[in-house]
Write a protein that holds these residues in place. Structure first.
Motif, PDB file in Angstrom:
ATOM      1  N   CYS A  30      -6.183  -2.586   0.617  1.00  0.00           N
ATOM      2  CA  CYS A  30      -5.372  -2.576   1.834  1.00  0.00           C
ATOM      3  C   CYS A  30      -6.265  -2.823   3.052  1.00  0.00           C
ATOM      4  CB  CYS A  30      -4.657  -1.232   1.963  1.00  0.00           C
ATOM      5  SG  CYS A  30      -3.793  -1.056   3.531  1.00  0.00           S
ATOM      6  N   CYS A  78      -0.203   3.680   3.249  1.00  0.00           N
ATOM      7  CA  CYS A  78       0.128   3.478   4.674  1.00  0.00           C
ATOM      8  C   CYS A  78       1.330   2.573   4.914  1.00  0.00           C
ATOM      9  CB  CYS A  78      -1.088   2.923   5.424  1.00  0.00           C
ATOM     10  SG  CYS A  78      -1.413   1.184   5.087  1.00  0.00           S
ATOM     11  N   CYS A 109       0.851  -1.184   0.000  1.00  0.00           N
ATOM     12  CA  CYS A 109       0.000   0.000   0.000  1.00  0.00           C
ATOM     13  C   CYS A 109       0.887   1.234   0.000  1.00  0.00           C
ATOM     14  CB  CYS A 109      -0.903  -0.022   1.233  1.00  0.00           C
ATOM     15  SG  CYS A 109      -1.871   1.477   1.419  1.00  0.00           S
TER      16      CYS A 109
HETATM   17 ZN   LIG Z   1      -2.922   1.082   3.422  1.00  0.00          ZN
END
Ligand SMILES: [Zn+2]
Length: 409
Positions: free
Chosen positions: A245, A227, A224
Motif C-alpha cells: 500500500c 487504510c 488495503c
Molecule cells: Zn493502506
C-alpha cells in the motif's frame, strides 16, 4: 399487487446463455426479459426495483445540489466531432441517420451535449458553479454483451456534470460527490472500494471507480484492508504499484469487482475544445472547469443481486426490494382465501407494499417462488396458522419463522 395478475411470472429454468448469478436469478424471478443480446425489458417487478434505486440516487443528487435535466438520446455528429470523440470513443458510438442523411450518435454519455448547453448559457463567474444530472437511457456499442444487466447495450445511467470557475471550487464539490456516491451505495446495502483508475475515453487525471467486490466482476482491484486505499489493477500497473500500500505500507489484497460508478475530474478537456468559457472576476475569459460522475442503474441492480442471494434466490435489501411483504395463502379453503384477502386489503390500505400470491398453486411452488423473488418478509396464511389466529412471518434473510397473532398486526 396480486401475483395472479402480475405480468411476468417465475421461470423454472434460467435462459441457457445466462452465466452470471444475477442474470439467472433476475430472469428466473420474472424481473427482466431479454429482447436481443444486451437489450432487456424490465418487467413490472424489475422496474419497481429499478425505480427504487433511481429514487435513492435522485435524493442524494438533489442533496448534493444537482438539478435534474433530461437531455436527448440523439446528438448530432458535428457536436461529437468538436471533441474528436466521434471517431475515438471506446466502445464506438451507435450511429443513426435521419432522412436527410444527417448522422447522429445514440448517446453513451453527455459531455458534448451539456458542454454545448453551458457555452450558450454561462457568461460570467456569477453563473458558476452549477451541477446538472439526469437518469436517462444510454447506449453502448459493445462487442460482446453477456452477463445480463452487468454489461448491456442499452441501459439507464445517472450522469451528473459539474461546472466551476476554479480548481479549488471543483475539488470541494468532487469530495462531496464522492461522499454522496458512498452514501448511495450504502443505502442500497453495498460496501464499495473507492479505487483509483485511469480516465479511459471520458478523460481526466483524477478518476475514481466505485468497485463492488464480487467473483463475477470483470475488474481486478488491489486494496488495503488497513487504510482503505484501492486501485484498479490496470492503473496499478501504469503507476507501478505492486504488493504494498503506497499510503500505509501494509500488504495489498486483491479482488474481482463490479464497477458500479465512476467520477472524473475533467479539467478543461471539454470546455477547452468546445469553447465553453466565462468571464472571471478579473475580467479575463477562461474555460470552465468540469467534472462528471456516472452510475449505471441496471448494473447496480445486478451487483446487488450478486452480493445478496443464496441458492434459493434473491435476498433484496429492504430499501430496493420490489415489495416489503410477500403474502402467501396456502391451501384453497374459502376460510384461508377470505382471511388472506382481508389481510392483503388491510396492509395495502395502510400503505404497505404487498405482493400477494393468491394463485391456486401448491405450497411448494408458492414458497419456492417467494424465495426466488426475494421480498424481505414472507407472511403465510394457512389452515394451520389460522387455528392459532395467526400468520407465519419469516424474514428472507433468516432461517426461522415465527407466528404472529392476526389481531396484533
Ligand atoms: Zn493502506
Amino acid at each position: 399487487m396480486r401475483y395472479s395478475k402480475l405480468f411476468g411470472k417465475t421461470l423454472r429454468t434460467a435462459p441457457k446463455e445466462a452465466e452470471a448469478i444475477s442474470h439467472k436469478l433476475l430472469a428466473k424471478g420474472g424481473f427482466i426479459d431479454q429482447l436481443a443480446a444486451g437489450i432487456y425489458t424490465f418487467l413490472p417487478l424489475g422496474w419497481r426495483v429499478h425505480q427504487k434505486i433511481e429514487n435513492i440516487i435522485r435524493s442524494e443528487m438533489d442533496a448534493l445540489g444537482g438539478q435534474e435535466f433530461s437531455m436527448p438520446v440523439l446528438a448530432p455528429k458535428t457536436l461529437w466531432q468538436e471533441t474528436g470523440r466521434w471517431e475515438t470513443i471506446d466502445p464506438p458510438l451507435f450511429v443513426t441517420r435521419d432522412r436527410h442523411e444527417k448522422e447522429y450518435a445514440l448517446g453513451p454519455t453527455h459531455e458534448e451535449v451539456i458542454t454545448d448547453l453551458a457555452r450558450r448559457s454561462v457568461k460570467s463567474y456569477k453563473d458558476l458553479p452549477f451541477s446538472a444530472y439526469q437518469i436517462q437511457d444510454k447506449f453502448r456499442n459493445e462487442l460482446r454483451s453477456t452477463g445480463g444487466l452487468l454489461r448491456t447495450r442499452e441501459f439507464f445511467m445517472k450522469d451528473l456534470y459539474s461546472f466551476h470557475a476554479d480548481e479549488a471550487d471543483f475539488k470541494e464539490f468532487f469530495k462531496k460527490a464522492i461522499a454522496a456516491y458512498t452514501k448511495i451505495f450504502n443505502r442500497v446495502g453495498l460496501k464499495t472500494l473507492v479505487s483509483q483508475a485511469s480516465g479511459g475515453s471520458i478523460g481526466g487525471d483524477i478518476t475514481y471507480e466505485f468497485q463492488i467486490p464480487a467473483p463475477v466482476g470483470e475488474d481486478q482491484v488491489f486494496f488495503c484492508e488497513s487504510c482503505g486505499y484501492a486501485i484498479n489493477r490496470q492503473f496499478a500497473e501504469e503507476k507501478k504499484v505492486k504488493n504494498t500500500c503506497p499510503e500505509c505500507k501494509k500488504k495489498l489484497a486483491q479482488t474481482n469487482a463490479i464497477e458500479a460508478g465512476q467520477v472524473f475530474s475533467l479539467g478543461t478537456k471539454y470546455s477547452g475544445s468546445m469553447g465553453a468559457n466565462f468571464v472571471d472576476r478579473d475580467g479575463k475569459e477562461k474555460p470552465i472547469i468540469m467534472g462528471c460522475y456516472g452510475i449505471g442503474v441496471g448494473r447496480l441492480m445486478a451487483a446487488i443481486v450478486e452480493v445478496f442471494h443464496d441458492k434459493l434466490g434473491i435476498i433484496w435489501p429492504e430499501n430496493v426490494a420490489p415489495f416489503g411483504i410477500h403474502l402467501v395463502s396456502i391451501g384453497n379453503s374459502s376460510k384461508v382465501t377470505k382471511k388472506a384477502d382481508e389481510i392483503y386489503e388491510k396492509l395495502t390500505k395502510k400503505g404497505e407494499e404487498v405482493l400477494y400470491d393468491d394463485r391456486d398453486e401448491s405450497p411448494g411452488v408458492k414458497l419456492a417462488d417467494a424465495d426466488l423473488i426475494g421480498v424481505p418478509e414472507r407472511w403465510v396464511v394457512s389452515e394451520t396458522t389460522l387455528k392459532k389466529d395467526s400468520v407465519e412471518i419469516k424474514k428472507r434473510s433468516e432461517k426461522t419463522a415465527k407466528l404472529a397473532k392476526i389481531s396484533s398486526l
